[in-house]
Design an enzyme around this catalytic site. Structure first.
Site, PDB file in Angstrom:
ATOM      1  N   LEU A 189     -33.876  -8.927   1.403  1.00 47.01           N
ATOM      2  CA  LEU A 189     -35.261  -8.462   1.364  1.00 47.01           C
ATOM      3  C   LEU A 189     -35.591  -7.712   2.644  1.00 47.01           C
ATOM      4  O   LEU A 189     -36.743  -7.682   3.064  1.00 47.01           O
ATOM      5  CB  LEU A 189     -36.214  -9.635   1.185  1.00 47.01           C
ATOM      6  N   LYS A 190     -34.571  -7.127   3.294  1.00 51.99           N
ATOM      7  CA  LYS A 190     -34.819  -6.372   4.533  1.00 51.99           C
ATOM      8  C   LYS A 190     -35.099  -4.919   4.166  1.00 51.99           C
ATOM      9  O   LYS A 190     -34.235  -4.215   3.666  1.00 51.99           O
ATOM     10  CB  LYS A 190     -33.589  -6.398   5.444  1.00 51.99           C
ATOM     11  N   CYS A 234     -19.761   0.359  -1.606  1.00 56.68           N
ATOM     12  CA  CYS A 234     -19.921  -0.382  -2.864  1.00 56.68           C
ATOM     13  C   CYS A 234     -21.197  -0.063  -3.628  1.00 56.68           C
ATOM     14  O   CYS A 234     -21.138   0.410  -4.763  1.00 56.68           O
ATOM     15  CB  CYS A 234     -19.842  -1.877  -2.578  1.00 56.68           C
ATOM     16  N   GLY A 258     -26.294   1.556   1.688  1.00 54.41           N
ATOM     17  CA  GLY A 258     -25.182   2.500   1.764  1.00 54.41           C
ATOM     18  C   GLY A 258     -23.889   1.726   1.612  1.00 54.41           C
ATOM     19  O   GLY A 258     -23.875   0.647   1.022  1.00 54.41           O
ATOM     20  N   LYS A 262     -21.725   3.561  -5.119  1.00 53.80           N
ATOM     21  CA  LYS A 262     -20.685   3.825  -6.124  1.00 53.80           C
ATOM     22  C   LYS A 262     -20.908   2.955  -7.364  1.00 53.80           C
ATOM     23  O   LYS A 262     -20.827   3.452  -8.497  1.00 53.80           O
ATOM     24  CB  LYS A 262     -19.325   3.518  -5.479  1.00 53.80           C
ATOM     25  N   LEU A 316     -16.924 -10.256  -1.380  1.00 55.37           N
ATOM     26  CA  LEU A 316     -17.030 -10.259   0.087  1.00 55.37           C
ATOM     27  C   LEU A 316     -17.823  -9.063   0.588  1.00 55.37           C
ATOM     28  O   LEU A 316     -17.865  -8.008  -0.035  1.00 55.37           O
ATOM     29  CB  LEU A 316     -15.645 -10.285   0.732  1.00 55.37           C
ATOM     30  N   ASN A 328     -23.821  -6.563  -8.000  1.00 56.38           N
ATOM     31  CA  ASN A 328     -24.049  -5.528  -6.983  1.00 56.38           C
ATOM     32  C   ASN A 328     -25.301  -4.708  -7.299  1.00 56.38           C
ATOM     33  O   ASN A 328     -26.077  -4.386  -6.410  1.00 56.38           O
ATOM     34  CB  ASN A 328     -22.828  -4.608  -6.868  1.00 56.38           C
ATOM     35  N   ASP A 385       0.875  -1.177   0.000  1.00 59.35           N
ATOM     36  CA  ASP A 385       0.000   0.000   0.000  1.00 59.35           C
ATOM     37  C   ASP A 385       0.905   1.217   0.000  1.00 59.35           C
ATOM     38  O   ASP A 385       1.978   1.194   0.628  1.00 59.35           O
ATOM     39  CB  ASP A 385      -0.890  -0.002   1.247  1.00 59.35           C
TER      40      ASP A 385
END
Ligand code: UGA
Length: 446
Positions: free
Chosen positions: A266-267, A276, A273, A279, A169, A224, A37
């Site tokens: 299905l909640k 991921c 938010g 965006k 993940l 997603n 990094d």
């Protein structure tokens, strides 16, 4: 970096949520992994086994694999390029103001690897092979650009392949999701790269979907966005429930038993938010637009998501009339439980709206308060839920942390100025709360 009897060493560039979990789990699968990094401080801390974020189970794996010598850290992309045969790119792909993905970090890393290998090839003269893998979520066709960039800048005479291996993940359950996934998706250009992936994931007991690079890239965005759509759909149904007096929890349960629909995601609540979904939905809309397809279905999903946040303010007004000067307690700040991540957390928008109304905010979250302090330094942060609700006239639950379900609500009622609850996640026992004397408002169930 040892190689021992291993086929190859793996480099992971980017020690964010996806990169660090990938590096740790690949080491746990028995590979030698060098994780890089460019944040020197982060790398220094990792070498002292201080994690850059909270993720259950990660610290233990990193510590064990680091001490075993299977997982090393560096701040040098050059070192990874020279030592690792397989290089996963797991750097950020944040949103630009128009919603498209900012791919400059991916480009920079590709250029850095290519340049490092030019110098390395000069010195070594031997045959070099590198497999460059996109691990970050990237729009379709990014692989083509990575390849072109590498061909333009990289050394001649080096063999390389490009692959896409998107990660699925979830924060909070990242280790399990990586090691026990529903599937592994790998986009490759040839048999040589495919064989390497078969080896890398040989210990994972899940189907590996091998495909071309473009399809693999698309699978990630399409997945997603489908999940975000599913949540927005149930949130839309929750609005219908509110208007006719039905219960969204029962509606979702009844729908979920149908295996074609499934119970997960299905909640109903205050909307999706995190780093991921917002965006990726925005980037997919933009990409579709650029290639001539107006993805209105996804735009509507975004719209519904926005409405869910506004709903909390509407409910607060129904309970308290004016919000100006009212003390309101917020339980839960992270975008979901078991993480300290507040990126695109619904709590941010909701607190902003309440502050605009002139409310006084007290808050509590088991892990995310330090992060939230940077955005809202002036709201009150409490040591526990009981301190948080004291003297407030409305409690709003925004994140479904397990400890909130175990709270003593009789005590909470005594501590509050008036017993009003908005349960933004439909997480609490509504009947019990009503019997204690709370004015309870859920989402799609009252
Ligand atoms: C998501 C995907 O689930 C992962 O598969 C993917 O790898 C990851 O994005 C990524 O692209 O890196 P994550 O953002 O960690 O994972 O969290 P989720 O558990 O998917 O939750 C996303 C949001 O949806 C949260 O705000 C959550 O509260 C909300 N949600 C989720 C609901 O409102 N209802 C649900 O039924 C499920």
């Amino acid at each position: 970096m040892k190689k021992g009897n291993k086929m190859f060493t793996i480099g992971v560039i980017g020690a964010g949520h996806v990169g660090l979990v990938t590096a740790a789990c690949l080491a746990k699968l028995g590979h030698y992994v060098l994780c890089a990094d460019n944040d020197e401080d982060k790398i220094k801390k990792l070498k002292k086994l201080v994690m850059p974020f909270y993720e259950p189970g990660l610290e233990e794996i990193v510590e064990h694999q680091y001490k075993k010598g299977n997982l090393l850290f560096t701040d040098s992309v050059k070192e990874v390029s020279e030592k690792c045969d397989v290089i996963f790119i797991a750097v950020g792909t944040p949103s630009t103001p128009d919603g498209s993905a900012d791919l400059s970090y991916v480009e920079n890393v590709t250029v850095e690897i290519a340049r490092a290998l030019c110098a390395f090839k000069e010195r070594k003269k031997e045959n070099i092979y590198r497999l460059i893998v996109e691990k970050s979520t990237v729009p379709v066709l990014t692989g083509q650009w990575v390849k072109k960039t590498f061909q333009l800048i990289g050394p001649t005479g080096i063999e390389f392949d490009i692959a896409a291996n998107p990660e699925f993940l979830r924060e909070g359950s990242a280790i399990k999701d990586f090691l026990e996934p529903d599937r592994v998706v790998v986009g490759v250009e040839n048999e040589r790269a495919r064989k390497i992936f078969e080896h890398i994931y040989s210990k994972i007991k899940a189907p590996i979907v091998f495909t071309d690079v473009k399809s693999a890239e698309l699978i990630k965005h399409a997945s997603n966005c489908f999940l975000a759509l599913k949540i927005s759909y149930i949130n839309a149904i929750s609005q219908i429930c509110e208007r006719v007096g039905a219960d969204i929890e029962k509606v979702a349960e009844g729908m979920g038993y149908d295996r074609r629909i499934g119970k997960d995601f299905l909640k109903a609540g205050i909307g999706w938010g995190g780093s991921c979904f917002p965006k990726d939905v925005a980037a997919f809309i933009k990409l579709a637009e650029e290639i001539g397809y107006p993805f209105n279905l996804l735009k509507e999903a975004q719209q519904i998501n926005k409405q869910q946040r506004l709903l909390v303010i509407k409910k607060a007004k129904e309970l308290l009339w004016n919000l100006k000067g009212k003390k309101i307690s917020i339980l839960g700040l992270s975008f979901k439980p078991n993480t300290d991540d507040i990126r695109e957390s619904p709590a941010i928008e909701i607190i902003e709206m309440l502050l605009k109304e002139g409310s006084l905010i007290k808050s509590y979250d088991p892990k995310a308060m330090d992060n939230m302090r940077r955005i809202f330094p002036d709201i009150e942060y409490c040591n526990d839920a009981y301190e948080c609700v004291k003297d407030t006239s409305l409690l709003i639950l925004l994140t479904e942390w397990e400890e909130f379900r175990k709270l003593d609500f009789e005590k909470i009622k005594r501590l509050m100025e008036s017993p009003n609850i908005i349960d933004g996640r439909n997480y609490l026992d509504k009947e019990k709360l009503k019997s204690i004397g709370f004015n309870y408002r859920g989402i799609g169930r009252n």
